[in-house]
Each structure stands twice: as C-alpha cells, then as structure tokens.
Design an enzyme around this catalytic site. Structure first.
Site, short mmCIF file in Angstrom:
data_model
loop_
_atom_site.label_atom_id
_atom_site.label_comp_id
_atom_site.label_asym_id
_atom_site.label_seq_id
_atom_site.Cartn_x
_atom_site.Cartn_y
_atom_site.Cartn_z
N CYS A 55 0.70 -0.11 3.49
CA CYS A 55 1.83 0.82 3.51
C CYS A 55 1.52 1.90 4.53
O CYS A 55 0.41 1.98 5.05
CB CYS A 55 2.07 1.44 2.13
SG CYS A 55 3.76 2.11 2.00
N CYS A 65 7.18 5.72 3.55
CA CYS A 65 6.38 4.49 3.62
C CYS A 65 6.54 3.70 4.92
O CYS A 65 6.01 2.60 5.05
CB CYS A 65 6.70 3.60 2.42
SG CYS A 65 6.21 4.38 0.87
N LYS A 94 8.32 -2.65 -8.31
CA LYS A 94 7.71 -1.31 -8.33
C LYS A 94 8.80 -0.30 -8.67
O LYS A 94 9.79 -0.17 -7.93
CB LYS A 94 7.11 -1.01 -6.96
CG LYS A 94 6.40 0.32 -6.85
CD LYS A 94 5.77 0.42 -5.45
CE LYS A 94 5.08 1.73 -5.22
NZ LYS A 94 4.57 1.83 -3.84
N ARG A 144 -0.69 10.94 -5.79
CA ARG A 144 -0.33 11.60 -4.52
C ARG A 144 -1.38 12.61 -4.11
O ARG A 144 -1.58 12.85 -2.93
CB ARG A 144 1.07 12.22 -4.64
CG ARG A 144 2.06 11.07 -4.76
CD ARG A 144 3.51 11.42 -4.63
NE ARG A 144 4.25 10.18 -4.85
CZ ARG A 144 5.27 10.02 -5.67
NH1 ARG A 144 5.73 11.06 -6.34
NH2 ARG A 144 5.84 8.85 -5.82
N ARG A 191 11.38 8.56 -3.26
CA ARG A 191 11.31 7.14 -2.91
C ARG A 191 12.35 6.32 -3.69
O ARG A 191 12.25 5.11 -3.76
CB ARG A 191 9.89 6.60 -3.16
CG ARG A 191 8.87 7.34 -2.28
CD ARG A 191 7.61 6.54 -2.00
NE ARG A 191 6.80 7.28 -1.04
CZ ARG A 191 5.69 7.93 -1.32
NH1 ARG A 191 5.18 7.88 -2.53
NH2 ARG A 191 5.05 8.61 -0.38
N GLU A 228 13.93 -8.54 -7.68
CA GLU A 228 12.97 -8.13 -6.65
C GLU A 228 11.77 -9.07 -6.59
O GLU A 228 11.33 -9.47 -5.51
CB GLU A 228 12.46 -6.71 -6.92
CG GLU A 228 13.37 -5.60 -6.43
CD GLU A 228 13.26 -5.38 -4.93
OE1 GLU A 228 12.55 -6.15 -4.25
OE2 GLU A 228 13.88 -4.43 -4.43
N LYS A 237 4.56 -2.58 -11.60
CA LYS A 237 3.95 -1.26 -11.47
C LYS A 237 4.97 -0.19 -11.81
O LYS A 237 6.07 -0.25 -11.23
CB LYS A 237 3.45 -1.09 -10.03
CG LYS A 237 2.82 0.25 -9.74
CD LYS A 237 2.46 0.39 -8.28
CE LYS A 237 1.81 1.75 -8.05
NZ LYS A 237 1.56 2.05 -6.66
N SER A 273 -1.91 5.86 -11.86
CA SER A 273 -2.65 7.11 -12.02
C SER A 273 -2.19 7.93 -13.22
O SER A 273 -3.01 8.49 -13.96
CB SER A 273 -2.53 7.94 -10.74
OG SER A 273 -1.18 8.24 -10.46
ZN LIG Z 1 3.97 3.85 0.53
#
Ligand SMILES: [Zn+2]
Length: 321
Positions: free
Chosen positions: A112, A122, A191, A201, A213, A229, A244, A269
């Site tokens: 990415c 991205c 995702k 981040r 995003r 997807e 994810k 995270s």
């Molecule tokens: Zn990215």
C-alpha cells in the site's frame, strides 16, 4: 451433555485448537530510528530499526512463529509514495535481511502507499466529481511497482491492502510478467472502514490529512458487499482472502470461507489494544481473553490469523504441553 465435559474426556472432544502454524506476526520497521521504539497506543508492540529486524524475526522463528507481515515507515514521504517501491526502501531492505537470516520464514509484505504518501491516502489522489479522493486506475500502476519490488527483494506473499478495484488482477499480471509467478497474493479482500484501526495509525504513521477511507473500504453494516469484494478478488487470481478486522466480523468470515480459498483473519490494532488496556487495569485476564478471541476466530473458519499477540500465544501454547 455433562458426561462429555468431564475433565479427562473434554480434550478428546475439542473441535478447535490453536496452533502456532495458524499465526502471522505483524511487524513495523522504521527507517527513521536507530533503537526500537514502543508504540504508545499498542502496549508491548514496537517499531524496529532496519538493522534489528532480522534478529526480531529470528527470535519469533525460535518461538515457533513461521510467518511475519511487514509494514514500513519510510524516511521521507511524497505525493506519489515513491519510497514504497524504491529498491533500497525500508521494506525492501527489511525483507532481504530477514530472508538472509531466516530463509524459511514466510515473509508477507503489506502493499500500500498510505505510509509513504504525504497526504496519507493509499495511492494517487486527485480531483473527482465528488471532490478530492483516491483515484482508482492511476493508483494500480503504483501498486504493481510496490508489489514487484517487494517480490524481487524476496517476499513470499504480497498483500495489497488498498481496496482498489482490480488491484489483485493487476498485481498478478505484473508479477507474472517479471518472472515472479511463484509469489502469492494475499488479498485484503474484505476490509471494513473500521474505527478499530486507530492505534495502527500511530504505529505505522499512516494517518491521513483530509477525508477518510470510507470511499474505498466497506461500511461495517454491509455484508453482501463484503462477500462480493472477496469474490471479485478470488476471480482476479488471489491465492488467499482476508477479513479485517476479525472479532467483530465473524459472520462475514464464515461466509468468506465458502468461496473456496484459504482465508486469513486480521485481529487489528484496536482489538489488540482493547484487550491490553483492560488487562492492564486488571479488568480482564489477558491470556484467557486472547486465547478465547483467537480460538473463536479459528472456529469461525480462519486458516491463518494475523495477530499482534502471536509471540505471546506461541509462549502460552508451549506452557500447555
Ligand atoms: Zn493504505
């Protein structure tokens, strides 16, 4: 039912058990530091300098971890993310060092540009009918270059995480055209646009300077879109799919396992930091909570689990034997 739950009978009947082979350890390599630096929002996790990463992965290997997922923090950023495909970029250097030290370690690289662009998105951004946004097709060539450069450095698996339409097919063609047919693609195929990425981040220094995003990741409420997807990525040639985050999305994980490919689940995270924080305050038992969270992700059908707890879990699984 209680006859079957007698202490000596129970282990014989257990349907799901964790194994070290299920685990992938994500690691952050930072080109701007010379000593490892703790990540405040993810207690127990570090950014490592390039010259320490081989020792860190060798340590994981000795604990029984057989796969790592590498994220890079570059020394400089620009609008095109050019450090992401530089032959001497942070990930490229890290992969070569890991492979030299521990050749059998499966090295997966995140493909990415968000850690490498000064705007934090991205890929390539530009004006669209709806204002400034990530441009899809102009960003594909950038992803091809990143994936090819990771593969040339020795990555076994490249993992495009950008959620661009057509990225899997595009990277597959690029790898094949360079004689890199043996490199696998793990698609971040499903995702979600999740609040749980917050601590990452800080870890990867990939916050964005405008917008969010949500124009390229999936809304948490959409399950048919989530499955579509992954279907599209399968049809473009992905070798494995991914869901994810993991823990909030087990219903989606169950569905994705019906698509016929191996499926990875990424315990992100925020999932890590929630457990860590509660455990630190004495509100949850860390080991029990972590093992339960991962066992449930596996029960839902994950073939592999990307988790910041990988090293801890390897130790706990050893205790059990
Ligand atoms: Zn990215």
């Amino acid at each position: 039912m209680r006859r079957s739950r007698a202490r000596h009978i129970q282990p014989l009947l257990r349907e799901t058990s964790l194994s070290k082979d299920d685990l992938v350890a994500p690691l952050f390599v930072d080109e701007t530091i010379t000593a490892s630096r703790p990540i405040d929002a993810m207690p127990g996790q570090f950014r490592y300098p390039v010259n320490q990463i081989a020792a860190v992965t060798a340590g994981l290997w000795n604990k029984g971890i057989r796969a790592v997922l590498i994220f890079g923090v570059p020394k400089s950023k620009d609008s095109e993310g050019s450090q992401a495909y530089h032959p001497e970029g942070v990930v490229q250097q890290a992969v070569r060092r890991i492979k030299a030290e521990t050749p059998a370690m499966v090295v997966i690289t995140d493909v990415c540009a968000c850690e490498y662009t000064d705007h934090g998105h991205c890929g390539i951004i530009g004006e669209t009918k709806n204002g400034m946004d990530l441009l899809n097709d102009p960003s594909l060539e950038l992803m091809n270059r990143i994936a090819v450069s990771h593969a040339k450095s020795g990555a076994d698996i490249v993992a495009p995480s950008c959620m661009l339409d057509g990225v899997v097919g595009s990277i597959r063609a690029a790898l094949d055209s360079k004689g890199l047919e043996e490199v696998l693609i793990m698609a971040y195929s499903t995702k979600f646009s999740s609040a749980l990425y917050g601590p990452f981040r800080e870890a990867a220094d990939s916050g964005f300077t405008f917008g969010d995003r949500s124009t390229y990741q999936i809304h948490p409420g959409n399950s048919r879109e989530a499955i579509l997807e992954s279907q599209l990525d399968r049809d473009e040639g992905a070798d494995m799919l991914m869901v994810k985050p993991a823990g909030f999305y087990l219903d989606i994980l169950v569905e994705i396992t019906t698509l016929g490919l191996p499926v990875a689940a990424y315990q992100v995270s925020g999932e890590y930091s929630m457990i860590k924080c509660a455990a630190k305050n004495g509100w949850l038992k860390e080991k029990e909570t972590v093992l339960e969270s991962l066992t449930c992700i596996k029960r839902a059908g994950a073939d592999l689990i990307i988790t910041y707890f990988a090293a801890d879990v390897a130790g706990w699984l050893d205790e059990k034997q």
